[in-house]
Motif scaffolding. Structure first.
Motif, mmCIF file in Angstrom:
data_model
loop_
_atom_site.group_PDB
_atom_site.id
_atom_site.type_symbol
_atom_site.label_atom_id
_atom_site.label_comp_id
_atom_site.label_asym_id
_atom_site.label_seq_id
_atom_site.Cartn_x
_atom_site.Cartn_y
_atom_site.Cartn_z
ATOM 1 N N ALA A 148 1.687 4.887 -13.764
ATOM 2 C CA ALA A 148 0.830 4.837 -12.575
ATOM 3 C C ALA A 148 -0.044 6.075 -12.439
ATOM 4 O O ALA A 148 -1.233 5.973 -12.124
ATOM 5 N N GLY A 149 0.498 7.241 -12.671
ATOM 6 C CA GLY A 149 -0.274 8.481 -12.548
ATOM 7 C C GLY A 149 -1.438 8.544 -13.529
ATOM 8 O O GLY A 149 -2.526 9.003 -13.180
ATOM 9 N N ASN A 150 -1.213 8.074 -14.742
ATOM 10 C CA ASN A 150 -2.295 8.048 -15.731
ATOM 11 C C ASN A 150 -3.370 7.050 -15.323
ATOM 12 O O ASN A 150 -4.567 7.310 -15.494
ATOM 13 N N ALA A 151 -2.959 5.909 -14.792
ATOM 14 C CA ALA A 151 -3.913 4.896 -14.337
ATOM 15 C C ALA A 151 -4.756 5.438 -13.186
ATOM 16 O O ALA A 151 -5.984 5.269 -13.158
ATOM 17 N N THR A 152 -4.116 6.120 -12.268
ATOM 18 C CA THR A 152 -4.827 6.714 -11.138
ATOM 19 C C THR A 152 -5.820 7.767 -11.604
ATOM 20 O O THR A 152 -6.981 7.767 -11.207
ATOM 21 N N GLN A 153 -5.372 8.654 -12.475
ATOM 22 C CA GLN A 153 -6.243 9.717 -12.973
ATOM 23 C C GLN A 153 -7.445 9.138 -13.717
ATOM 24 O O GLN A 153 -8.575 9.598 -13.543
ATOM 25 N N VAL A 168 0.837 -1.188 0.000
ATOM 26 C CA VAL A 168 0.000 0.000 0.000
ATOM 27 C C VAL A 168 0.880 1.249 0.000
ATOM 28 O O VAL A 168 1.702 1.447 0.887
ATOM 29 N N ALA A 169 0.699 2.067 -1.017
ATOM 30 C CA ALA A 169 1.420 3.331 -1.108
ATOM 31 C C ALA A 169 0.708 4.402 -0.297
ATOM 32 O O ALA A 169 1.336 5.178 0.422
ATOM 33 N N ARG A 170 -0.633 4.414 -0.418
ATOM 34 C CA ARG A 170 -1.427 5.353 0.387
ATOM 35 C C ARG A 170 -2.892 4.955 0.367
ATOM 36 O O ARG A 170 -3.364 4.303 -0.555
ATOM 37 N N ILE A 171 -3.569 5.390 1.401
ATOM 38 C CA ILE A 171 -5.009 5.205 1.534
ATOM 39 C C ILE A 171 -5.602 6.572 1.795
ATOM 40 O O ILE A 171 -5.171 7.274 2.712
ATOM 41 N N GLU A 172 -6.569 6.959 0.960
ATOM 42 C CA GLU A 172 -7.254 8.241 1.130
ATOM 43 C C GLU A 172 -8.719 7.961 1.435
ATOM 44 O O GLU A 172 -9.121 6.816 1.569
ATOM 45 N N ASP A 173 -9.532 9.002 1.507
ATOM 46 C CA ASP A 173 -10.935 8.868 1.878
ATOM 47 C C ASP A 173 -11.668 7.782 1.090
ATOM 48 O O ASP A 173 -12.337 6.951 1.664
ATOM 49 N N ARG A 174 -11.547 7.820 -0.211
ATOM 50 C CA ARG A 174 -12.286 6.866 -1.039
ATOM 51 C C ARG A 174 -11.390 5.968 -1.866
ATOM 52 O O ARG A 174 -11.868 5.193 -2.671
ATOM 53 N N SER A 175 -10.068 6.060 -1.688
ATOM 54 C CA SER A 175 -9.148 5.381 -2.600
ATOM 55 C C SER A 175 -8.014 4.664 -1.887
ATOM 56 O O SER A 175 -7.594 5.062 -0.805
ATOM 57 N N ILE A 176 -7.540 3.611 -2.551
ATOM 58 C CA ILE A 176 -6.369 2.853 -2.109
ATOM 59 C C ILE A 176 -5.440 2.744 -3.321
ATOM 60 O O ILE A 176 -5.886 2.447 -4.426
ATOM 61 N N TYR A 177 -4.155 2.972 -3.091
ATOM 62 C CA TYR A 177 -3.163 2.844 -4.146
ATOM 63 C C TYR A 177 -2.102 1.853 -3.684
ATOM 64 O O TYR A 177 -1.614 1.945 -2.558
ATOM 65 N N GLY A 178 -1.762 0.904 -4.557
ATOM 66 C CA GLY A 178 -0.782 -0.106 -4.189
ATOM 67 C C GLY A 178 0.157 -0.430 -5.329
ATOM 68 O O GLY A 178 -0.157 -0.200 -6.501
ATOM 69 N N ARG A 179 1.323 -0.993 -4.967
ATOM 70 C CA ARG A 179 2.345 -1.338 -5.947
ATOM 71 C C ARG A 179 2.800 -2.780 -5.729
ATOM 72 O O ARG A 179 2.844 -3.273 -4.610
ATOM 73 N N GLN A 180 3.183 -3.394 -6.835
ATOM 74 C CA GLN A 180 3.823 -4.704 -6.828
ATOM 75 C C GLN A 180 4.897 -4.628 -7.900
ATOM 76 O O GLN A 180 4.612 -4.835 -9.085
ATOM 77 N N GLY A 181 6.091 -4.257 -7.498
ATOM 78 C CA GLY A 181 7.131 -4.003 -8.487
ATOM 79 C C GLY A 181 6.724 -2.833 -9.357
ATOM 80 O O GLY A 181 6.408 -1.755 -8.860
ATOM 81 N N ARG A 182 6.661 -3.056 -10.677
ATOM 82 C CA ARG A 182 6.271 -1.986 -11.602
ATOM 83 C C ARG A 182 4.788 -2.019 -11.923
ATOM 84 O O ARG A 182 4.292 -1.201 -12.680
ATOM 85 N N ASN A 183 4.071 -2.988 -11.381
ATOM 86 C CA ASN A 183 2.624 -3.078 -11.538
ATOM 87 C C ASN A 183 1.951 -2.358 -10.376
ATOM 88 O O ASN A 183 2.569 -2.148 -9.335
ATOM 89 N N GLY A 184 0.693 -2.025 -10.544
ATOM 90 C CA GLY A 184 0.012 -1.354 -9.448
ATOM 91 C C GLY A 184 -1.493 -1.465 -9.553
ATOM 92 O O GLY A 184 -2.037 -1.949 -10.550
ATOM 93 N N ILE A 185 -2.144 -1.037 -8.480
ATOM 94 C CA ILE A 185 -3.599 -1.008 -8.425
ATOM 95 C C ILE A 185 -4.057 0.359 -7.945
ATOM 96 O O ILE A 185 -3.359 1.042 -7.207
ATOM 97 N N CYS A 186 -5.238 0.712 -8.392
ATOM 98 C CA CYS A 186 -5.940 1.879 -7.885
ATOM 99 C C CYS A 186 -7.361 1.413 -7.600
ATOM 100 O O CYS A 186 -8.006 0.832 -8.462
#
Length: 139
Positions: free
Chosen positions: A120-125, A83-101
């Protein structure tokens, strides 16, 4: 528009209405905000019932679940993400160069995965834009 259509590569959709169609996400799922059902998923992307319940707990602000997510990561599709960060409505995570939003709306939770070929930034946006769109549409 079906829930599955929100994930599919459909050229007729506006860019913010289709995750995979943007090219910033390689697989995704939309689950109920209760975490009890999968509404749509790209082929081969499976979120287990336990994984869904855990996401709901973290996004609802359950402090034990949030602490555990920071310490142990989040599991989605059987894979562990730091987990990179958890915000009010969102969770962001990394696995090497892969990630989830993960983004929560009124009725749904969007789970978007990006591979190493995506930024990652484009995926998040992209994921957050779809969440905003669904919230404005009453979902």
């Amino acid at each position: 528009m079906s829930w599955q259509g929100r994930l599919a590569d459909l050229g007729s959709l506006p860019r913010n209405n289709s995750l995979v169609g943007t090219g910033h996400i390689d697989k995704a799922a939309i689950i109920s905000v209760a975490g009890d059902s999968v509404w749509a998923a790209t082929s081969g992307f499976t979120v287990s019932p336990d994984e869904m319940k855990n996401l709901v707990s973290v996004l609802s602000g359950n402090s034990a679940a949030v602490d555990k997510a920071h310490a142990d990561g989040i599991h989605i599709g059987g894979d562990r993400y730091v987990v990179a960060r958890i915000e009010d409505r969102s969770i962001y995570g990394r696995q090497g160069r892969n990630g989830i939003c993960v983004a929560k709306t009124k009725q749904a939770i969007i789970i978007a995965h990006h591979g190493e070929a995506q930024v990652a930034g484009n995926a998040t946006q992209t994921t957050e834009a779809l969440a905003d769109y669904l919230i404005k549409a009453g979902y």
